[in-house]
Design a protein around this motif. Structure first.
Motif, PDB file in Angstrom:
ATOM      1  N   GLU A   1      25.929   0.879  62.773  1.00 37.90           N
ATOM      2  CA  GLU A   1      26.800   1.108  61.723  1.00 37.90           C
ATOM      3  C   GLU A   1      28.162   0.574  62.782  1.00 37.90           C
ATOM      4  OE1 GLU A   1      29.601   5.018  60.907  1.00 37.90           O
ATOM      5  OE2 GLU A   1      27.690   4.992  59.793  1.00 37.90           O
TER       6      GLU A   1
ATOM      7  N   SER B   1      30.671   5.485  44.907  1.00 35.45           N
ATOM      8  CA  SER B   1      29.647   4.645  45.669  1.00 35.45           C
ATOM      9  C   SER B   1      30.281   3.527  46.308  1.00 35.45           C
ATOM     10  CB  SER B   1      28.318   4.160  44.763  1.00 35.45           C
ATOM     11  OG  SER B   1      29.045   3.265  43.744  1.00 35.45           O
TER      12      SER B   1
ATOM     13  N   PHE C   1      32.543   3.517  48.343  1.00 39.83           N
ATOM     14  CA  PHE C   1      33.112   3.768  49.686  1.00 39.83           C
ATOM     15  C   PHE C   1      31.813   3.985  50.420  1.00 39.83           C
ATOM     16  CE2 PHE C   1      36.475   4.918  47.063  1.00 39.83           C
ATOM     17  CZ  PHE C   1      37.556   4.261  47.556  1.00 39.83           C
ATOM     18  N   ARG C   2      30.288   3.836  50.066  1.00 38.71           N
ATOM     19  CA  ARG C   2      29.310   3.890  50.907  1.00 38.71           C
ATOM     20  C   ARG C   2      29.167   2.607  51.756  1.00 38.71           C
ATOM     21  NH1 ARG C   2      25.639   6.119  46.192  1.00 38.71           N
ATOM     22  NH2 ARG C   2      26.745   8.119  45.665  1.00 38.71           N
ATOM     23  N   ALA C   3      28.452   2.913  52.824  1.00 41.71           N
ATOM     24  CA  ALA C   3      28.236   1.657  53.835  1.00 41.71           C
ATOM     25  C   ALA C   3      27.480   0.590  53.088  1.00 41.71           C
ATOM     26  CB  ALA C   3      27.702   1.990  55.076  1.00 41.71           C
TER      27      ALA C   3
ATOM     28  N   THR D   1      27.853  -1.171  50.502  1.00 41.29           N
ATOM     29  CA  THR D   1      27.760  -0.986  49.171  1.00 41.29           C
ATOM     30  C   THR D   1      28.632  -2.033  48.475  1.00 41.29           C
ATOM     31  OG1 THR D   1      26.750   1.176  48.981  1.00 41.29           O
ATOM     32  CG2 THR D   1      27.899   0.392  47.128  1.00 41.29           C
TER      33      THR D   1
ATOM     34  N   MET E   1      31.174  -3.562  53.812  1.00 37.04           N
ATOM     35  CA  MET E   1      31.593  -2.378  54.510  1.00 37.04           C
ATOM     36  C   MET E   1      33.193  -2.292  54.517  1.00 37.04           C
ATOM     37  SD  MET E   1      29.133  -1.358  56.529  1.00 37.04           S
ATOM     38  CE  MET E   1      29.987  -0.365  57.885  1.00 37.04           C
TER      39      MET E   1
ATOM     40  N   TYR F   1      34.294   1.235  53.013  1.00 39.45           N
ATOM     41  CA  TYR F   1      33.420   2.291  53.973  1.00 39.45           C
ATOM     42  C   TYR F   1      34.475   2.405  55.057  1.00 39.45           C
ATOM     43  CZ  TYR F   1      30.556   4.516  57.420  1.00 39.45           C
ATOM     44  OH  TYR F   1      30.105   5.330  58.299  1.00 39.45           O
TER      45      TYR F   1
ATOM     46  N   ARG G   1      37.714   4.218  54.256  1.00 46.10           N
ATOM     47  CA  ARG G   1      37.328   5.764  54.037  1.00 46.10           C
ATOM     48  C   ARG G   1      37.302   6.420  55.430  1.00 46.10           C
ATOM     49  NH1 ARG G   1      32.010   8.281  50.969  1.00 46.10           N
ATOM     50  NH2 ARG G   1      31.254   7.416  52.799  1.00 46.10           N
ATOM     51  N   SER G   2      36.624   5.766  56.220  1.00 47.71           N
ATOM     52  CA  SER G   2      36.462   6.268  57.635  1.00 47.71           C
ATOM     53  C   SER G   2      37.752   6.425  58.353  1.00 47.71           C
ATOM     54  CB  SER G   2      35.418   5.369  58.518  1.00 47.71           C
ATOM     55  OG  SER G   2      34.198   5.312  57.838  1.00 47.71           O
TER      56      SER G   2
END
Length: 305
Positions: free
Chosen positions: A94, A246, A248-250, A252, A264, A267, A270-271
């Motif tokens: 990640e 969805s 905001f998912r890695a 995606t 990414m 994602y 959001r992180s």
């Protein structure tokens, strides 16, 4: 560890007792399957070898060895909990994806600066390009430091939103020109954030708006005071989005996504935002998609700048 002879359990160590919940005195003399309750492990003991399995939310590496010497047939099952090892591997993958994505913007900016400096230009303009190059070099250096200290914001300071807006607009200048798009910003407020992380959030959201909104359409960045938090929304006129959570998912990407992309960007957004305690979401505002996030203000932020 579990030891067997002739297919019957002879001994369990303390870790095996905890794993399978069968005390040593009850396990001794019983068939392997009655103790481990998994056909895969019974087969592993019969054949020897190694496998990984999930049990009780843990990842286990199971190794079976056999000894055919003498009159009895002995086997040993060694189980190692590698949950943390696999978690660290996932975090490394990640982190690599995040860094790859974050490096793109400063590298592209440096390339643009170097290409510009190849041409004759007034000294003051050349110095301005040099300053931009140095700024992006410093940003790259901080990203390298992030390899050791992680990705949560660690250099928060008080700054005016206008400072981050101006920096983002400068870095996106060539893209705005290429797409014949305009960029406008809302009310300025004092906020508490890591300037580079805030810039990364803005760049990701504005670049998405430019990429997926109609060509030549303006992109608006609207700011609103919400108690002790400042809400920032990037608006575009793209098609309405479904299943926005969805996004905001890695790894995606939205259904309308075209070309190459790591999936990414959101994602990372959001992180970063969750790292400073904020929230991030997507909503439909009239005929706009609004990608919004909050960030903490400072004392007296009720006074817009």
């Amino acid at each position: 560890m579990l030891l067997t002879q002739g297919g019957l359990v002879t001994r369990l160590n303390a870790a095996a007792v905890r794993l399978w919940g069968v005390p040593q005195d009850r396990a001794a003399g019983r068939p392997v399957l009655e103790v481990v309750r998994r056909h895969t492990l019974e087969t592993l003991l019969e054949r020897g070898g190694e496998l990984e399995l999930e049990a009780g939310g843990r990842t286990l590496r199971c190794t079976a060895t056999r000894d055919h010497e003498g009159t009895g047939e002995y086997a040993a099952l060694i189980v190692e909990d590698i949950t943390e090892h696999r978690r660290r591997e996932a975090e490394l993958r990640e982190a690599t994806a995040v860094l790859s994505h974050e490096f793109r913007t400063p590298v592209a900016a440096l390339r643009g600066v170097l290409e510009a400096l190849e041409y004759d230009m007034p000294d003051d303009l050349a110095q301005n390009f040099v300053r931009q190059g140095l700024q992006e070099t410093e940003r790259l250096a901080r990203l390298v430091e992030d390899l050791a200290v992680g990705f949560r914001p660690t250099r928060a300071r008080t700054l005016a939103l206008a400072e981050a807006f101006a920096r983002a607009e400068r870095l996106l200048g060539s893209e705005l020109s290429a797409r014949q798009a305009s960029l406008s910003f809302g009310q300025d407020y004092l906020v508490r954030a890591d300037p580079d992380k805030l810039l990364q959030v803005l760049l990701n959201l504005i670049e998405n708006a430019l990429k997926y909104g109609p060509p030549g359409q303006p992109v608006q960045v609207v700011t609103t005071l919400r108690g002790t938090w400042v809400e920032v929304c990037v608006l575009d006129r793209g098609v309405p989005l479904n299943d926005t959570e969805s996004l905001f998912r890695a790894h995606t990407r939205g259904r309308a996504a075209t070309g190459q992309g790591s999936g990414m960007g959101l994602y990372i957004v959001r992180s970063i935002v969750q790292g400073w305690g904020g929230q991030v979401w997507v909503e439909r505002q009239g005929d706009h998609n609004a990608f919004c996030f909050t960030l903490p203000g400072v004392a007296g932020i009720g006074e817009p700048r």
